[in-house]
Design a protein around this motif. Sequence first.
Motif, PDB file in Angstrom:
ATOM      1  N   PRO A  69      -3.434  14.091  -4.236  1.00  0.00           N
ATOM      2  CA  PRO A  69      -4.619  12.926  -4.892  1.00  0.00           C
ATOM      3  C   PRO A  69      -3.840  12.544  -6.072  1.00  0.00           C
ATOM      4  O   PRO A  69      -2.984  13.274  -6.767  1.00  0.00           O
ATOM      5  CB  PRO A  69      -5.504  13.999  -5.381  1.00  0.00           C
ATOM      6  N   LEU A  70      -4.065  11.220  -6.314  1.00  0.00           N
ATOM      7  CA  LEU A  70      -3.502  10.573  -7.459  1.00  0.00           C
ATOM      8  C   LEU A  70      -4.190  10.667  -8.659  1.00  0.00           C
ATOM      9  O   LEU A  70      -5.467  10.539  -8.657  1.00  0.00           O
ATOM     10  CB  LEU A  70      -3.343   8.975  -7.104  1.00  0.00           C
ATOM     11  N   ALA A  71      -3.610  10.838  -9.817  1.00  0.00           N
ATOM     12  CA  ALA A  71      -4.334  10.948 -11.085  1.00  0.00           C
ATOM     13  C   ALA A  71      -3.386  10.028 -12.107  1.00  0.00           C
ATOM     14  O   ALA A  71      -2.517  10.405 -12.709  1.00  0.00           O
ATOM     15  CB  ALA A  71      -4.400  12.305 -11.749  1.00  0.00           C
TER      16      ALA A  71
ATOM     17  N   THR B 241       0.758  -1.167  -0.123  1.00  0.00           N
ATOM     18  CA  THR B 241       0.038  -0.058   0.114  1.00  0.00           C
ATOM     19  C   THR B 241       0.940   1.250   0.023  1.00  0.00           C
ATOM     20  O   THR B 241       2.042   1.316   0.628  1.00  0.00           O
ATOM     21  CB  THR B 241      -1.000   0.123   1.336  1.00  0.00           C
ATOM     22  N   VAL B 242       0.392   2.380  -0.858  1.00  0.00           N
ATOM     23  CA  VAL B 242       1.427   3.268  -0.849  1.00  0.00           C
ATOM     24  C   VAL B 242       0.347   4.712  -0.786  1.00  0.00           C
ATOM     25  O   VAL B 242      -0.877   4.627  -1.158  1.00  0.00           O
ATOM     26  CB  VAL B 242       1.886   3.491  -2.286  1.00  0.00           C
ATOM     27  N   GLU B 243       0.689   5.699   0.124  1.00  0.00           N
ATOM     28  CA  GLU B 243      -0.253   6.842   0.309  1.00  0.00           C
ATOM     29  C   GLU B 243       0.784   7.944   0.002  1.00  0.00           C
ATOM     30  O   GLU B 243       2.082   8.079   0.174  1.00  0.00           O
ATOM     31  CB  GLU B 243      -0.311   6.873   1.790  1.00  0.00           C
TER      32      GLU B 243
ATOM     33  N   ASP C  71     -12.451 -10.825  -7.150  1.00  0.00           N
ATOM     34  CA  ASP C  71     -12.308  -9.382  -7.522  1.00  0.00           C
ATOM     35  C   ASP C  71     -13.087  -8.344  -6.805  1.00  0.00           C
ATOM     36  O   ASP C  71     -14.151  -8.551  -6.408  1.00  0.00           O
ATOM     37  CB  ASP C  71     -12.882  -9.404  -8.925  1.00  0.00           C
ATOM     38  N   GLU C  72     -12.353  -7.226  -6.703  1.00  0.00           N
ATOM     39  CA  GLU C  72     -13.032  -5.962  -5.676  1.00  0.00           C
ATOM     40  C   GLU C  72     -13.554  -5.085  -6.994  1.00  0.00           C
ATOM     41  O   GLU C  72     -12.670  -4.815  -7.814  1.00  0.00           O
ATOM     42  CB  GLU C  72     -11.934  -5.345  -4.869  1.00  0.00           C
TER      43      GLU C  72
ATOM     44  N   ARG D  11      -4.475  -0.869  -8.200  1.00  0.00           N
ATOM     45  CA  ARG D  11      -5.899   0.064  -8.124  1.00  0.00           C
ATOM     46  C   ARG D  11      -5.886   1.115  -6.948  1.00  0.00           C
ATOM     47  O   ARG D  11      -5.032   0.988  -6.064  1.00  0.00           O
ATOM     48  CB  ARG D  11      -6.973  -1.177  -7.702  1.00  0.00           C
ATOM     49  N   LYS D  12      -6.560   2.013  -7.231  1.00  0.00           N
ATOM     50  CA  LYS D  12      -6.703   3.100  -6.263  1.00  0.00           C
ATOM     51  C   LYS D  12      -7.478   2.489  -5.059  1.00  0.00           C
ATOM     52  O   LYS D  12      -8.588   2.140  -5.258  1.00  0.00           O
ATOM     53  CB  LYS D  12      -7.254   4.480  -6.968  1.00  0.00           C
ATOM     54  N   ALA D  13      -7.330   3.085  -4.086  1.00  0.00           N
ATOM     55  CA  ALA D  13      -7.647   2.885  -2.972  1.00  0.00           C
ATOM     56  C   ALA D  13      -8.238   3.962  -2.080  1.00  0.00           C
ATOM     57  O   ALA D  13      -7.844   4.027  -0.566  1.00  0.00           O
ATOM     58  CB  ALA D  13      -7.104   1.923  -1.930  1.00  0.00           C
TER      59      ALA D  13
END
Length: 307
Positions: A239-241, A233-235, A306-307, A253-255
Amino acid sequence: MNIIETENLTKVYDGIAAVDRLNLTVKKGTVYGFLGPNGAGKTTTILLLLGLIQPTEGRAYVAGIDVQEKPVEVKRISGFMPAEGGLYPNLTAFDNLMYISKFYRIPKEDAKKRAKELLELVGLEDAADRKVGGFSTGMKQRLLLAQALLNDPEVLFLDEPTNGLDPRGAVEMRELIRRLKKDGKTVFFSSHILPEVEEVSDEIGIISGGKLLISGSQEEIKRKFIEGRVFITVETKQPLALNDLNTEVIEWRKAGSNRLTVYASRDIREELVEELTDMGYTVIDVHLHEPTLEEVFLELVYGREDE
């Protein structure tokens, strides 16, 4: 030293393998939790290890004794607590133990002494002269455990020992299992309840569809499970684009607006941080995720969703 060993142990009923080429080892003096959903083959395995049913193929050994060749010897050194049944409701707790002691040919006076000791061990000394038909589920389970200990066995097989127990009864059963281990006994117990297996077991085997999926200590199981699969996990501060990642990942995937979950074949935290930094993001946390035993169990038995 291994006290239980199986070699391709198999039991087929009507063309369906209830136990399918089972290879397991259990060390002497340990608690082995045999974990699996209902119908996984746990009870069938125990019956095979006790020589109560014959395998379709394969071998089983208990304390070095070939179960097929010398089933009576195996029963002499083993104790068995079934998931249900095995008690006589019209007899008292004490008389149930005295009756079963005859099968082990324990002298009467020795049997009386042993029965009293065991009733005290399982907390039923005050109910010794009560008929078992009026016992609660928890009391019956404790009496079944006392019955399994009558012959002072080296190996104890417990089939779903907390089945039907309330939380307090389950805690008491786990405490008894720990005490038996402290007394030098090997305890092989089946369960579909993951937390209780996790709490008292030295080693765990996960079975489903008759197949042993994985076995070992909790840490060994987790290590085996994550071989070739790493979750990170990366924070980031911003905000990520993202449309894609160049770093070697299997899936991502984005969480959340500023969090990523990455699935890779190895630990790529350093490369991830470098790539995101080059893209102008400030990484404030990167974490290698170690799976819980529950996550291992759910994925192995039911598959990855799958999520």
